[in-house]
Enzyme design. Structure first.
Site, PDB file in Angstrom:
ATOM      1  N   CYS A   9      -0.996   5.147  -3.688  1.00  0.00           N
ATOM      2  CA  CYS A   9      -1.625   3.609  -3.186  1.00  0.00           C
ATOM      3  C   CYS A   9      -2.007   2.957  -4.117  1.00  0.00           C
ATOM      4  O   CYS A   9      -2.397   1.664  -3.950  1.00  0.00           O
ATOM      5  CB  CYS A   9      -2.318   4.060  -1.924  1.00  0.00           C
ATOM      6  SG  CYS A   9      -2.026   5.248  -0.803  1.00  0.00           S
ATOM      7  N   HIS A  41      -9.846  -1.543  -1.199  1.00  0.00           N
ATOM      8  CA  HIS A  41      -8.778  -0.895  -0.798  1.00  0.00           C
ATOM      9  C   HIS A  41      -8.277  -0.800   0.842  1.00  0.00           C
ATOM     10  O   HIS A  41      -7.609  -0.939   1.330  1.00  0.00           O
ATOM     11  CB  HIS A  41      -8.770   0.757  -1.592  1.00  0.00           C
ATOM     12  CG  HIS A  41      -7.707   1.442  -1.259  1.00  0.00           C
ATOM     13  ND1 HIS A  41      -6.423   1.159  -1.644  1.00  0.00           N
ATOM     14  CD2 HIS A  41      -7.459   2.910  -0.809  1.00  0.00           C
ATOM     15  CE1 HIS A  41      -5.558   2.135  -1.330  1.00  0.00           C
ATOM     16  NE2 HIS A  41      -6.264   2.936  -0.484  1.00  0.00           N
ATOM     17  N   GLU A  95     -15.444   4.324   0.693  1.00  0.00           N
ATOM     18  CA  GLU A  95     -15.450   2.964  -0.288  1.00  0.00           C
ATOM     19  C   GLU A  95     -16.944   2.392   0.039  1.00  0.00           C
ATOM     20  O   GLU A  95     -17.616   1.613  -1.051  1.00  0.00           O
ATOM     21  CB  GLU A  95     -14.327   1.976   0.420  1.00  0.00           C
ATOM     22  CG  GLU A  95     -14.261   0.776  -0.513  1.00  0.00           C
ATOM     23  CD  GLU A  95     -12.877   0.241  -0.487  1.00  0.00           C
ATOM     24  OE1 GLU A  95     -12.085   0.456   0.504  1.00  0.00           O
ATOM     25  OE2 GLU A  95     -12.522  -0.493  -1.112  1.00  0.00           O
ATOM     26  N   LYS A 105      -5.581  -5.522   3.848  1.00  0.00           N
ATOM     27  CA  LYS A 105      -4.642  -4.688   4.741  1.00  0.00           C
ATOM     28  C   LYS A 105      -5.043  -4.768   6.094  1.00  0.00           C
ATOM     29  O   LYS A 105      -3.966  -4.590   7.179  1.00  0.00           O
ATOM     30  CB  LYS A 105      -5.021  -3.200   4.265  1.00  0.00           C
ATOM     31  CG  LYS A 105      -4.651  -2.862   3.037  1.00  0.00           C
ATOM     32  CD  LYS A 105      -4.618  -1.437   2.636  1.00  0.00           C
ATOM     33  CE  LYS A 105      -4.119  -1.132   1.234  1.00  0.00           C
ATOM     34  NZ  LYS A 105      -5.288  -1.313   0.196  1.00  0.00           N
ATOM     35  N   HIS A 129      -0.780  -1.868   4.803  1.00  0.00           N
ATOM     36  CA  HIS A 129      -1.023  -0.908   3.749  1.00  0.00           C
ATOM     37  C   HIS A 129       0.395  -0.986   3.191  1.00  0.00           C
ATOM     38  O   HIS A 129       1.409  -0.168   3.513  1.00  0.00           O
ATOM     39  CB  HIS A 129      -1.302   0.681   3.938  1.00  0.00           C
ATOM     40  CG  HIS A 129      -1.596   0.975   2.620  1.00  0.00           C
ATOM     41  ND1 HIS A 129      -1.319   0.603   1.285  1.00  0.00           N
ATOM     42  CD2 HIS A 129      -2.294   2.293   2.344  1.00  0.00           C
ATOM     43  CE1 HIS A 129      -1.729   1.467   0.492  1.00  0.00           C
ATOM     44  NE2 HIS A 129      -2.356   2.338   1.176  1.00  0.00           N
ATOM     45  N   PHE A 185      -3.667   8.707  -2.621  1.00  0.00           N
ATOM     46  CA  PHE A 185      -3.191  10.060  -2.276  1.00  0.00           C
ATOM     47  C   PHE A 185      -2.887  10.739  -3.698  1.00  0.00           C
ATOM     48  O   PHE A 185      -2.311  10.187  -4.258  1.00  0.00           O
ATOM     49  CB  PHE A 185      -2.117   9.957  -1.210  1.00  0.00           C
ATOM     50  CG  PHE A 185      -2.065  10.073  -0.094  1.00  0.00           C
ATOM     51  CD1 PHE A 185      -3.294   9.667   0.443  1.00  0.00           C
ATOM     52  CD2 PHE A 185      -1.196  10.435   0.910  1.00  0.00           C
ATOM     53  CE1 PHE A 185      -3.527   9.765   1.816  1.00  0.00           C
ATOM     54  CE2 PHE A 185      -1.177  10.446   2.278  1.00  0.00           C
ATOM     55  CZ  PHE A 185      -2.507  10.191   2.806  1.00  0.00           C
TER      56      PHE A 185
END
Lengths: 419, 400
Positions: free
Chosen positions: A171, A311, A322, A341, A346, A405
């Site tokens: 990501c 993110h 976060e 997002k 995403h 990830f």
């Protein structure tokens, strides 16, 4: 001009974007500012038996009912659209000749079901041995699904120089591509390059893979409400497609040729996590490290950051971490943070690049895009998430977070042109 | 910019010939025979991996279970490199670049799906059934074992390498660019130590299927690489992994590390190969940047595909140095090949010798080379050169 570490400044002189909200920067950005969602029911393949049946799909003109394009073809089409737009804005090089390299953030690709079925029919048997026998001289399959295929074709089409680098950091991929481009300019390897993130992975097997990891929202009945970063009822991210391209240039060279400077990439920071394959270390070390490294690379104090482009995936875990990272870096005076997002989903390998583009536009327009679907605050998340409605703000430096990830974390600092 | 010298202080090497520096040096300096499995994937041959003592490098069974053979191999070889460099206490700030393919698919499930759905007439029904078969058939954690960036992720988790983590994709070229970028970052002072490498597991059908579609896979029992050309050439894949610990020379000296070789320069290009000679010309241009004064020996990245072979032959004729082609003995390792070959070059320089011919057409002798060129001519795209020299060598390194 040099930065605080004596390196050339890196300017952005062209941007291009494709999202589920539209083809092109203008349409995507105006709809983001309007708080619109690009998430909808998947229509290009059957979704029976899937836990998640919604996505931020970018359907292409070449998609035919029952026969959608495969992932690498999709990635290449969207990437090309984004590059065309960025090059037109930067007005650099000439048609089919770009004076620098290509850094392509993209998803891993593999032979997909349509060619496997095709080979099985041709072989008259379903085994790998039979398919391999039937595969002889199927250059169409080979060149489509080679990892280097998309990069080679884009490099040939746009005439970029040297070996194109294709990369993945899950990501964080789009941000990593930008970081590689920034480094190439800083070390004097080139004066200009194209950095790109693209993803077109919305197909059944990918949805199932993420569902099996319990990563996706299952709010299928109200697609536009499914992506809920930082909100109390968030239940996972929404897969999406898209692409963003940035033309990066040595600032002095760009000025010398009279280019319009959209902004600067003034810092990049990264830190890998070694805690778990899909989760951050609860101590937040790697996320904090990436954010701190980006600020230090840009020569900024936390208080100089006007806005953070999150993110913000909408998974319970990410948003909590976060928030933790934000408080640890910024303390009580955390700047506003919002998640694109919430509207475009995403976009995986494209996210870091798209979010860098939107960060630059926030600086250009002095306006913060919202986090939509923010209906009920999560008491454990105390940040100003620019809830639901865009707003004007004084924006000088933006921190853009990308956490992947596999523990690959990259943060970028985007800044306005030096006064 | 004041560029720092970069050295290699550790190698992690696994191939059909065994694991570790001694196994490779002993076999290859004396002259080895290829290790080949000609039956498991007949009519195609593969160079199989040796048995690995996984527990030594991946102590937690839980970690081993989260991976398939490809990630295990790379994680294992990465650990060998860290140990070889004596760098276990330096992993927190070690930077990482991995050249990756993809992980193994569930072959039995794929074949089951093929059998049921390849001949389906109704796309809507077939799509629905595909969803059902995959939803119930896929193991939940298999995805993590398939993700390309999770080889790097596992190296971080198992070995604690957390300076930074990047994964390059794109067959042979990905590995060469991984070494190039790792070298460039250290040379300009972005970090002091880095781990770079790649891996290929060849004993898997999805690899054979994809590459055979390109027409470049050798059909049949092993024949020497150079002898395959008369029948159109072809690759035989070999399971392998090569990982390198790169370090700035001053950092290595300050901690008293043993230096295997200096990594003087790495350069890459990707000609579009529109016409014969393009690839050789690209490599020639790279050579003038990395080793204008020539080299003493060459480790060739020849894959066995005919077109790339012809280009490299033309290039090597001008280099005029003895050359060895490891692919005849250990097979072609795609993302694992370039770093494995750089590891072999570093090993030879550290032992003060060179290797016996690896292919019947390998020519020339280099009793004690000071400077070795590693070539990469990708099966489809990519030209790459790396130059290594003996650490004691007084020759000045060029900057590429």
């Amino acid at each position: 001009m040099r930065d605080h570490l004596g390196r050339p400044l890196v300017a952005v002189t062209g941007i291009g974007a494709v999202t589920s909200l539209g083809f092109g920067v203008a349409e995507s950005w105006s709809r983001l500012l309007a708080g619109q969602s690009g998430i909808r029911r998947i229509t290009r393949f059957p979704t029976d038996h899937l836990k998640t049946t919604i996505a931020g799909c970018v359907d292409l003109p070449e998609d035919r009912a029952g026969e959608p394009l495969t992932s690498p073809v999709r990635v290449e089409r969207m990437a090309a659209v984004a590059i065309e737009e960025a090059l037109a804005e930067a007005a650099i090089g000439s048609k089919g000749s770009f004076p620098g390299p290509l850094f392509l953030g993209m998803p891993p690709v593999e032979v997909e079901w349509p060619p496997r079925f095709d080979l099985t029919r041709q072989a008259g048997a379903p085994t790998y041995a039979a398919m391999t026998g039937a595969a002889r001289n199927r250059k169409d399959i080979y060149e489509t699904f080679l990892f280097g295929g998309v990069g080679e074709r884009l490099s040939a089409r746009f005439g970029t120089r040297g070996a194109p680098i294709s990369l993945t950091t899950a990501c964080a991929t789009g941000a990593s591509a930008i970081q590689l481009g920034v480094e190439a300019i800083q070390r004097g390897e080139c004066e200009a390059c194209i950095a790109l993130g693209a993803d077109g992975s919305v197909h059944a097997e990918a949805l199932i893979r993420f569902s099996l990891l319990s990563a996706l929202s299952t709010r299928n009945d109200t697609p536009e409400k499914a992506s809920r970063p930082f909100e109390k009822a968030r239940d996972g991210f929404v897969m999406a497609e898209g692409a963003a391209a940035l033309v990066l240039e040595d600032y002095d060279a760009a000025r010398a040729r009279g280019a319009t400077i959209i902004g600067l990439v003034s810092g990049c920071g990264e830190r890998a996590d070694n805690f778990h394959r899909t989760r951050s270390n609860p101590d937040g070390r790697a996320i904090l490290g990436a954010m701190k490294n980006a600020l230090a690379d840009a020569g900024l104090e936390p208080g100089e950051v006007s806005y953070v482009n999150a993110h913000g995936t909408g998974t319970p875990e990410n948003d909590k971490m976060e928030n933790f990272g934000m408080r640890a870096i910024f303390g009580e005076n955390a700047p506003p943070i919002s998640s694109n997002k919430s509207m475009i989903g995403h976009t995986l390998s494209a996210a870091g690049a798209l979010e860098a583009v939107f960060s630059l536009l926030a600086i250009r327009d002095q306006r913060l895009p919202p986090t939509i679907n923010y209906d009920e605050p999560d008491p454990s998340i105390t940040l100003d998430v620019v809830p639901n409605v865009a707003r004007d703000a004084s924006v000088r430096h933006v921190l853009s977070n990308s956490f992947g990830f596999g523990g690959q974390n990259v943060c970028l600092v985007l800044s306005g042109e030096p006064a | 910019m004041n560029r720092k010298q970069v050295v290699i202080t550790g190698i992690g090497l696994v191939s059909a010939l065994g694991e570790g520096p001694d196994a490779h040096w002993d076999a290859l300096s004396a002259g080895a025979s290829p290790v080949v499995d000609e039956t498991s994937f007949a009519p195609w041959s593969v160079h199989p991996l040796p048995a690995l003592s996984l527990d030594k490098q991946i102590p937690k069974k839980g970690d081993q279970r989260q991976m398939e053979p490809w990630q295990r191999l790379g994680t294992y070889a990465a650990g060998l490199a860290i140990d070889d460099a004596g760098a276990r206490d330096l992993v927190a700030d070690m930077h990482l670049i991995v050249a990756a393919g993809g992980g193994e698919r569930d072959f039995a499930l794929d074949e089951q799906v093929n059998a049921e759905l390849a001949h389906a007439n109704d796309p809507a029904q077939a799509g629905a059934r595909l969803n059902e078969l995959l939803s119930t058939g896929l193991r939940p954690t298999l995805f993590l074992a398939q993700l390309s960036n999770l080889l790097a992720g596992n190296i971080s988790i198992v070995h604690g390498v957390t300076g930074s983590s990047r994964t390059f994709m794109g067959e042979e070229a990905a590995a060469a660019d991984a070494v190039r970028i790792a070298h460039a970052r250290l040379a300009e002072g972005r970090g002091e130590i880095a781990l770079v490498g790649g891996a290929l597991t060849a004993q898997r059908w999805d690899v054979l299927l994809l590459y055979r579609a390109g027409g470049g896979v050798w059909d049949g029992p092993h024949k020497p690489l150079s002898d395959r050309l008369a029948s159109g050439g072809g690759m035989i894949f070999g399971g392998m992994s090569g990982f390198l610990v790169l370090e700035t020379e001053e950092h290595a000296q300050a901690r008293g590390a043993r230096v295997l070789a200096r990594l003087d320069a790495v350069a890459t290009d990707a000609s579009h190969r529109a016409a014969p000679g393009d690839s050789a010309a690209a490599a020639r241009a790279l050579l003038s940047r990395v080793a204008p004064e020539g080299v003493d020996a060459v480790i060739s990245g020849a894959t066995g595909t005919a077109a790339a072979w012809a280009e490299e032959e033309a290039f090597l004729r001008e280099v005029k140095a003895p050359f060895r082609r490891p692919a005849n003995l250990i097979g072609h390792g795609v993302e694992g090949a370039f770093t494995a070959h750089v590891a072999l070059a570093a090993l030879a320089l550290s032992r003060g010798g060179f290797y016996a011919p690896m292919d019947p057409a390998d020519a020339g002798e280099a009793p004690s080379p000071d400077r070795i060129l590693v070539t990469g001519f990708g099966q489809w795209r990519g030209e790459a050169l790396a130059v290594l020299s003996r650490p004691s060598s007084s020759r000045k390194a060029e900057n590429a």
